[in-house]
Design an enzyme around this catalytic site. Sequence first.
Site, mmCIF file in Angstrom:
data_model
loop_
_atom_site.group_PDB
_atom_site.id
_atom_site.type_symbol
_atom_site.label_atom_id
_atom_site.label_comp_id
_atom_site.label_asym_id
_atom_site.label_seq_id
_atom_site.Cartn_x
_atom_site.Cartn_y
_atom_site.Cartn_z
ATOM 1 N N MET A 144 1.369 -9.335 5.960
ATOM 2 C CA MET A 144 1.283 -9.059 4.530
ATOM 3 C C MET A 144 0.441 -7.820 4.202
ATOM 4 O O MET A 144 0.090 -7.592 3.046
ATOM 5 C CB MET A 144 0.727 -10.280 3.790
ATOM 6 C CG MET A 144 1.630 -11.482 3.896
ATOM 7 S SD MET A 144 3.305 -11.138 3.270
ATOM 8 C CE MET A 144 4.243 -12.342 4.213
ATOM 9 N N CYS A 145 0.114 -7.028 5.215
ATOM 10 C CA CYS A 145 -0.627 -5.785 4.963
ATOM 11 C C CYS A 145 0.316 -4.689 4.483
ATOM 12 O O CYS A 145 1.434 -4.565 4.973
ATOM 13 C CB CYS A 145 -1.318 -5.307 6.230
ATOM 14 S SG CYS A 145 -2.955 -5.991 6.476
ATOM 15 N N HIS A 146 -0.169 -3.894 3.535
ATOM 16 C CA HIS A 146 0.595 -2.747 3.076
ATOM 17 C C HIS A 146 0.446 -1.587 4.058
ATOM 18 O O HIS A 146 -0.563 -1.463 4.741
ATOM 19 C CB HIS A 146 0.099 -2.284 1.699
ATOM 20 C CG HIS A 146 0.304 -3.298 0.619
ATOM 21 N ND1 HIS A 146 -0.551 -4.363 0.426
ATOM 22 C CD2 HIS A 146 1.270 -3.406 -0.326
ATOM 23 C CE1 HIS A 146 -0.129 -5.079 -0.603
ATOM 24 N NE2 HIS A 146 0.966 -4.525 -1.076
ATOM 25 N N ASP A 154 -9.083 -4.459 29.276
ATOM 26 C CA ASP A 154 -7.962 -4.153 30.168
ATOM 27 C C ASP A 154 -8.360 -3.114 31.216
ATOM 28 O O ASP A 154 -7.959 -3.212 32.382
ATOM 29 C CB ASP A 154 -6.777 -3.639 29.351
ATOM 30 C CG ASP A 154 -5.608 -3.253 30.239
ATOM 31 O OD1 ASP A 154 -5.050 -4.141 30.919
ATOM 32 O OD2 ASP A 154 -5.254 -2.065 30.268
ATOM 33 N N MET A 189 -8.817 -4.373 6.925
ATOM 34 C CA MET A 189 -8.008 -4.927 8.006
ATOM 35 C C MET A 189 -7.728 -3.867 9.068
ATOM 36 O O MET A 189 -7.688 -4.160 10.264
ATOM 37 C CB MET A 189 -6.697 -5.489 7.468
ATOM 38 C CG MET A 189 -6.866 -6.650 6.490
ATOM 39 S SD MET A 189 -7.997 -7.928 7.074
ATOM 40 C CE MET A 189 -7.214 -8.456 8.595
ATOM 41 N N GLU A 190 -7.550 -2.636 8.627
ATOM 42 C CA GLU A 190 -7.345 -1.533 9.569
ATOM 43 C C GLU A 190 -8.587 -1.336 10.444
ATOM 44 O O GLU A 190 -8.474 -1.107 11.655
ATOM 45 C CB GLU A 190 -7.004 -0.253 8.819
ATOM 46 C CG GLU A 190 -5.584 -0.181 8.296
ATOM 47 C CD GLU A 190 -5.313 -1.069 7.086
ATOM 48 O OE1 GLU A 190 -4.135 -1.250 6.743
ATOM 49 O OE2 GLU A 190 -6.279 -1.602 6.483
#
Length: 202
Positions: free
Chosen positions: A116-118, A167, A152-153
């Site tokens: 739901m992120c733009h 990793d 969120m980014e």
Amino acid sequence: MTVEDTTDETTEHSEDETGERDDGEPKGRPDGGERAAENDDDAELTHVDETGDVQMVDVGSKPDSKRRAVARGEIHLSASTIGAIRDDAVEKGDVLATARIGAVQAVKHTWETIPMCHQIPITNVDTDFDVREDRVALTVTVETTGKTGCEMEALEGVTTGLNVVWDMVKAAEKDESGQYPGTRIDGVEVLTKEKRRVEESD
């Protein structure tokens, strides 16, 4: 990296689509301490419609604002792995350079991984690694000019950047049975979230 002091910027004290105040502090956490009560009857799930279906929040009517978010987290590693990172002796290559690329890529592609992120225009990404005796801390700062925030980014940049570190060093971190008893990622959080009006002179 030094986080800029933005206390002199004009800040809008209104709530955005996440239910947070856009003065940089989440609703219910004016001092960065206590969180809002989980049973807060006034809490509103903006990503759910009246029928319970998930939805993307419509931000089309919101004015563009300059926005900035800072997130951090850390990965705990063995002393020998930390030494190899500092000496650029990890077999896979330059750990921090690779993790930096991964963090920036994650920031730019957040809208593709969080449903739901733009998709927002990223104007700047800063990554800062702090290599300590038993861990590597990563701080990611994201800036955008648009209609919705970029926390969120910033979080995606931190979590992916730390995953890339894992990793790159996993061969050194495995024990005799192939497990990772001392390796962990934690402390992931949003440090600040800011918004200010776009002035015509900007």
